[in-house]
Design a protein around this motif. Sequence first.
Motif, PDB file in Angstrom:
ATOM      1  N   THR A 193      51.963  40.880  29.151  1.00 19.23           N
ATOM      2  CA  THR A 193      52.819  40.558  28.002  1.00 19.23           C
ATOM      3  C   THR A 193      53.284  41.797  27.242  1.00 19.23           C
ATOM      4  N   GLY A 194      52.476  42.859  27.276  1.00 19.86           N
ATOM      5  CA  GLY A 194      52.821  44.064  26.516  1.00 19.86           C
ATOM      6  C   GLY A 194      52.579  43.929  25.022  1.00 19.86           C
ATOM      7  N   LYS A 195      52.018  42.787  24.605  1.00 22.87           N
ATOM      8  CA  LYS A 195      51.827  42.550  23.157  1.00 22.87           C
ATOM      9  C   LYS A 195      50.403  42.141  22.888  1.00 22.87           C
ATOM     10  N   ARG A 196      49.755  42.895  21.987  1.00 20.21           N
ATOM     11  CA  ARG A 196      48.319  42.630  21.785  1.00 20.21           C
ATOM     12  C   ARG A 196      48.054  41.235  21.249  1.00 20.21           C
ATOM     13  N   GLU A 197      48.983  40.672  20.466  1.00 20.61           N
ATOM     14  CA  GLU A 197      48.725  39.346  19.887  1.00 20.61           C
ATOM     15  C   GLU A 197      48.795  38.240  20.948  1.00 20.61           C
ATOM     16  N   LEU A 198      49.314  38.565  22.111  1.00 18.21           N
ATOM     17  CA  LEU A 198      49.389  37.555  23.179  1.00 18.21           C
ATOM     18  C   LEU A 198      48.207  37.634  24.152  1.00 18.21           C
ATOM     19  N   VAL A 199      47.352  38.600  23.944  1.00 20.33           N
ATOM     20  CA  VAL A 199      46.238  38.785  24.889  1.00 20.33           C
ATOM     21  C   VAL A 199      45.285  37.589  24.859  1.00 20.33           C
ATOM     22  N   LEU A 200      44.957  37.083  23.674  1.00 21.19           N
ATOM     23  CA  LEU A 200      44.032  35.943  23.622  1.00 21.19           C
ATOM     24  C   LEU A 200      44.649  34.675  24.222  1.00 21.19           C
ATOM     25  N   PRO A 201      45.829  34.241  23.735  1.00 18.15           N
ATOM     26  CA  PRO A 201      46.346  32.991  24.322  1.00 18.15           C
ATOM     27  C   PRO A 201      46.561  33.077  25.832  1.00 18.15           C
ATOM     28  N   MET A 202      47.022  34.228  26.323  1.00 17.48           N
ATOM     29  CA  MET A 202      47.279  34.316  27.753  1.00 17.48           C
ATOM     30  C   MET A 202      45.994  34.476  28.563  1.00 17.48           C
ATOM     31  N   SER A 203      44.944  35.023  27.942  1.00 17.32           N
ATOM     32  CA  SER A 203      43.642  35.052  28.628  1.00 17.32           C
ATOM     33  C   SER A 203      43.146  33.622  28.802  1.00 17.32           C
ATOM     34  N   LEU A 204      43.254  32.855  27.723  1.00 15.95           N
ATOM     35  CA  LEU A 204      42.759  31.477  27.797  1.00 15.95           C
ATOM     36  C   LEU A 204      43.591  30.663  28.784  1.00 15.95           C
ATOM     37  N   ALA A 205      44.908  30.893  28.774  1.00 13.97           N
ATOM     38  CA  ALA A 205      45.777  30.162  29.710  1.00 13.97           C
ATOM     39  C   ALA A 205      45.400  30.495  31.158  1.00 13.97           C
ATOM     40  N   ALA A 206      45.174  31.770  31.413  1.00  9.32           N
ATOM     41  CA  ALA A 206      44.835  32.196  32.778  1.00  9.32           C
ATOM     42  C   ALA A 206      43.502  31.587  33.205  1.00  9.32           C
ATOM     43  N   LEU A 207      42.525  31.629  32.312  1.00  4.90           N
ATOM     44  CA  LEU A 207      41.201  31.097  32.663  1.00  4.90           C
ATOM     45  C   LEU A 207      41.269  29.582  32.834  1.00  4.90           C
ATOM     46  N   ALA A 208      42.069  28.919  31.996  1.00  2.69           N
ATOM     47  CA  ALA A 208      42.221  27.461  32.141  1.00  2.69           C
ATOM     48  C   ALA A 208      42.876  27.121  33.473  1.00  2.69           C
ATOM     49  N   ALA A 209      43.726  28.022  33.972  1.00  2.00           N
ATOM     50  CA  ALA A 209      44.401  27.785  35.258  1.00  2.00           C
ATOM     51  C   ALA A 209      43.500  28.155  36.437  1.00  2.00           C
ATOM     52  N   GLY A 210      42.284  28.601  36.136  1.00  3.19           N
ATOM     53  CA  GLY A 210      41.340  28.866  37.231  1.00  3.19           C
ATOM     54  C   GLY A 210      41.060  30.321  37.499  1.00  3.19           C
ATOM     55  N   ALA A 211      41.613  31.199  36.679  1.00  2.00           N
ATOM     56  CA  ALA A 211      41.344  32.631  36.904  1.00  2.00           C
ATOM     57  C   ALA A 211      39.840  32.888  36.830  1.00  2.00           C
ATOM     58  N   ASP A 212      39.392  33.813  37.652  1.00  2.66           N
ATOM     59  CA  ASP A 212      37.971  34.168  37.682  1.00  2.66           C
ATOM     60  C   ASP A 212      37.625  35.207  36.630  1.00  2.66           C
TER      61      ASP A 212
END
Length: 250
Positions: A193-212
């Motif tokens: 994302t290049g944006k620190r404020e998006l790191v949390l939501p996109m981490s959670l999205a990735a993990l919810a999608a099955g990321a290890d």
Amino acid sequence: MNRIMNQIIKIEKPMIIAGPCSIESYDQAIETAKFLKDLGVTHFRGGAFKPRTSPDAFQGLGKDALEIHKAVKRETGLMTSTELMDARDLDIVYDAVDYLQIGSRNMHNYSLLRTLGEQDKPVILKRGMAATIEEWILASEYIRKAGNDQIILCERGIRSFDSYTRNTMDIAAIPIMKQETGLPVIADPSHGTGKRELVLPMSLAALAAGADGVMIEVHPRPEEALSDGEQSLDFDAFKKVYHEIKSRIL
Ligand code: PEP
Ligand code: MN
């Protein structure tokens, strides 16, 4: 040198790899690594050879950064990773870290992929910024066919028509890559994302999608970072992200 290992890597879940974009000094790396270790993070990242778009931008400390990586390992016991950009640096990078990273810009570098396929250390294979899923799968096959099954795939965002974010994170690629390859897949929401404020939501999205797991850039003073400060989290912000991830993902 051929050092081959045939075994799909088993990783703790979620695997959290954190650290600065670039190793800038001993103090910066150790301060970050000790903070991460105290928090419970097990994997430290830090660029030594940096693939920068401009040849005039900071290119990394190179060999000096590898010595710092060794010190981090010695002093904290963390698992360490850094990007290998050039096969000529293989031996010194191999000696310095536990995980060898192939960056987005080198996902299509087939001779480098083959060289890493001949090693007995795990490879973090980032998706090329304009690579199709098929091309990414085939890149992982280059490493596998050369003998190394220890591969962790990393979705780090792709180029799209939208420049609001640095890249567009392809969350669907996560379950697809897991199904197609059987390999662990992590996500890098910092470059994604290049944006620190998006790191949390996109981490959670990735993990919810099955990321290890996730790879996240952390810097003691992001405003002073020599690379990627705008997407790096300071310690307080990273601590919040870490606890959110740990509390929400079982
Ligand atoms: C990095 O992780 O340090 C990096 C340069 O990322 P990417 O290859 O995904 O751009
Ligand atoms: Mn970076």
